[in-house]
Motif scaffolding. Structure first.
Motif, PDB file in Angstrom:
ATOM      1  N   GLY A  18       0.720  -1.145  -0.003  1.00 41.52           N
ATOM      2  CA  GLY A  18       0.065  -0.027   0.022  1.00 41.52           C
ATOM      3  C   GLY A  18       0.826   1.321   0.105  1.00 41.52           C
ATOM      4  N   LEU A  19       0.186   2.235   0.187  1.00 40.83           N
ATOM      5  CA  LEU A  19       0.881   3.583   0.010  1.00 40.83           C
ATOM      6  C   LEU A  19       1.738   3.953   1.400  1.00 40.83           C
ATOM      7  N   SER A  20       2.841   4.652   1.053  1.00 37.68           N
ATOM      8  CA  SER A  20       3.733   4.949   2.388  1.00 37.68           C
ATOM      9  C   SER A  20       2.855   5.963   3.276  1.00 37.68           C
ATOM     10  N   GLY A  21       2.859   5.743   4.527  1.00 37.93           N
ATOM     11  CA  GLY A  21       2.305   6.285   5.442  1.00 37.93           C
ATOM     12  C   GLY A  21       0.778   5.941   5.688  1.00 37.93           C
ATOM     13  N   ALA A 105      -4.655  13.924   0.775  1.00 47.54           N
ATOM     14  CA  ALA A 105      -4.370  15.312   1.798  1.00 47.54           C
ATOM     15  C   ALA A 105      -4.155  14.485   3.160  1.00 47.54           C
ATOM     16  N   ILE A 106      -4.364  13.326   3.668  1.00 48.98           N
ATOM     17  CA  ILE A 106      -4.197  12.701   4.742  1.00 48.98           C
ATOM     18  C   ILE A 106      -2.923  12.154   4.899  1.00 48.98           C
ATOM     19  N   LEU A 107      -2.228  11.583   3.886  1.00 48.35           N
ATOM     20  CA  LEU A 107      -0.913  11.278   3.781  1.00 48.35           C
ATOM     21  C   LEU A 107       0.112  12.156   3.720  1.00 48.35           C
ATOM     22  N   ILE A 108      -0.338  13.442   3.192  1.00 49.61           N
ATOM     23  CA  ILE A 108       0.420  14.480   3.254  1.00 49.61           C
ATOM     24  C   ILE A 108       0.664  15.103   4.613  1.00 49.61           C
ATOM     25  N   GLN A 109      -0.454  15.054   5.330  1.00 49.99           N
ATOM     26  CA  GLN A 109      -0.554  15.498   6.660  1.00 49.99           C
ATOM     27  C   GLN A 109       0.160  14.776   7.468  1.00 49.99           C
ATOM     28  N   ARG A 110       0.193  13.315   7.229  1.00 50.24           N
ATOM     29  CA  ARG A 110       1.146  12.621   8.169  1.00 50.24           C
ATOM     30  C   ARG A 110       2.383  12.573   8.075  1.00 50.24           C
ATOM     31  N   PHE A 111       2.915  12.874   6.700  1.00 51.78           N
ATOM     32  CA  PHE A 111       4.224  13.033   6.432  1.00 51.78           C
ATOM     33  C   PHE A 111       4.778  14.340   7.121  1.00 51.78           C
ATOM     34  N   SER A 112       3.888  15.505   7.061  1.00 52.79           N
ATOM     35  CA  SER A 112       4.145  16.644   7.506  1.00 52.79           C
ATOM     36  C   SER A 112       4.329  16.686   9.028  1.00 52.79           C
ATOM     37  N   GLU A 113       3.497  15.938   9.696  1.00 49.02           N
ATOM     38  CA  GLU A 113       3.757  15.791  10.972  1.00 49.02           C
ATOM     39  C   GLU A 113       4.629  15.069  11.718  1.00 49.02           C
ATOM     40  N   ARG A 115       7.374  14.398   9.869  1.00 51.76           N
ATOM     41  CA  ARG A 115       8.824  14.960   9.222  1.00 51.76           C
ATOM     42  C   ARG A 115       9.654  14.075   8.728  1.00 51.76           C
ATOM     43  N   ARG A 116       8.716  12.883   8.162  1.00 52.71           N
ATOM     44  CA  ARG A 116       9.400  11.786   7.622  1.00 52.71           C
ATOM     45  C   ARG A 116       9.478  12.065   6.185  1.00 52.71           C
ATOM     46  N   ARG A 117      10.589  11.354   5.519  1.00 54.46           N
ATOM     47  CA  ARG A 117      10.863  11.516   4.123  1.00 54.46           C
ATOM     48  C   ARG A 117       9.900  10.355   3.174  1.00 54.46           C
ATOM     49  N   HIS A 118       9.069  10.901   2.425  1.00 50.39           N
ATOM     50  CA  HIS A 118       8.603   9.747   1.519  1.00 50.39           C
ATOM     51  C   HIS A 118       9.784   9.219   0.678  1.00 50.39           C
ATOM     52  N   PRO A 119       9.667   7.876   0.542  1.00 54.36           N
ATOM     53  CA  PRO A 119      10.804   6.986  -0.162  1.00 54.36           C
ATOM     54  C   PRO A 119      11.031   7.207  -1.570  1.00 54.36           C
TER      55      PRO A 119
END
Length: 295
Positions: A18-21, A105-113, A115-119
């Motif tokens: 599935g999707l990262s995050g 939008a949820i995935l973007i929010q999770r990565f922002s919170e 501060r992980r880098r998307h692979p």
């Protein structure tokens, strides 16, 4: 029902993707806790070697496995997975694909919170572009998945319980049925196989004494349970599922998600889901209920 997968003599492999995050690591941790041998971010070439090992001698295979495979594999490698999964199933191995997803939008929010880098991000690829690319790369796995879980509105605790109930505790050969209530004003569940609309039924919301309650409360249940329209819809949904669930089982489906919605997801849909669950449970079905809009 046994929760120890090691007690099952049939080799089994669960691919978690599935999707990262979206919660893949959490899903793998849950399966590891109940006895699965878990490998995260396995290259497809090594999965191919595992497939060969299991199919040569299934009875001696170390089972069960839970394998995490995602878009960090090259797209050309991911295209080989359907053939590998077919080989496992042809050799009697219970192989399931669990696909976790969430709204962009949820995935973007999770990565922002976090501060992980998307692979898949780099100096020339934004987070939004990486998510879009990841969806394209994972399309072959999405088509293979028999269980798709949207974690957009799911807490960590809820996701753990969902994986435990639907995957870890599912008896081999048994269909796991998810019954979910929801409110149309918050959007239709993206992964439902069947969606029923209860907005035509009498609405307890317009009764001040019932408004703060839910479909689980006795007062709301009495109000709806005495209505002929409600009785009719409940009967028709149960008859529909009684007829069609066996058809899905004959096609080898292991998971089915049935959603019932009303306006806010507090009263009518909750009442119907609770009663559909009672009916299917009385038929010996393995049922998990979820009320998306309830606290």
């Amino acid at each position: 029902m046994s929760t120890d997968p090691a007690q099952n003599d049939t080799p089994s492999v669960i691919l978690v993707t599935g999707l990262s995050g979206s919660g893949k690591s959490i899903a793998l941790h849950v399966l590891e806790d109940v006895g699965y041998y878990c490998i995260d971010n396995l290259p497809v070439s090594l999965f191919d070697a595992l497939v060969r090992d299991i199919t040569v001698n299934p009875t001696k295979a170390r089972s069960p496995f839970a394998i995490g495979i995602d878009a960090r594999n090259p797209g050309t490698e991911l295209d080989r997975l359907p053939g590998m999964i077919k080989r496992l199933r042809d050799h009697g191995v219970d192989c399931e694909v669990v696909f976790l997803d969430a709204e962009d939008a949820i995935l973007i929010q999770r990565f922002s919170e976090t501060r992980r880098r998307h692979p898949l991000t780099d100096d020339g690829t934004t987070l939004e572009q990486a998510i879009k690319l990841e969806r394209e790369l994972l399309e072959p796995l999405l088509d293979l998945a028999r269980l798709k879980i949207d974690t957009s509105r799911t807490t960590l605790h809820e996701l753990r319980e969902l994986i435990r109930a639907r995957v870890a505790e599912r008896e081999s050969g048994e269909m796991s049925i998810m019954l979910q209530s929801f409110g149309f004003k918050h959007g239709v569940p993206r992964n439902a196989d069947f969606v029923f609309d209860a907005r035509c039924l009498p609405n307890p919301h317009w009764h001040p004494d019932l408004r703060p309650l839910t479909g689980k409360d006795a007062e709301v249940a009495a109000f709806l349970g005495d209505d002929l329209q409600v009785k009719s819809m409940l009967s028709h949904i149960c008859d529909f599922l009684t007829h069609w669930i066996p058809c899905f089982e004959r096609e080898g489906r292991s998971y089915l998600t049935v959603a019932v919605g009303c306006t806010g997801g507090q009263h009518r849909s909750v009442f119907l889901i609770e009663n559909i669950a009672k009916f299917l449970t009385s038929q010996g079905r393995q049922v998990v209920t979820s009320h998306r809009e309830l606290p």
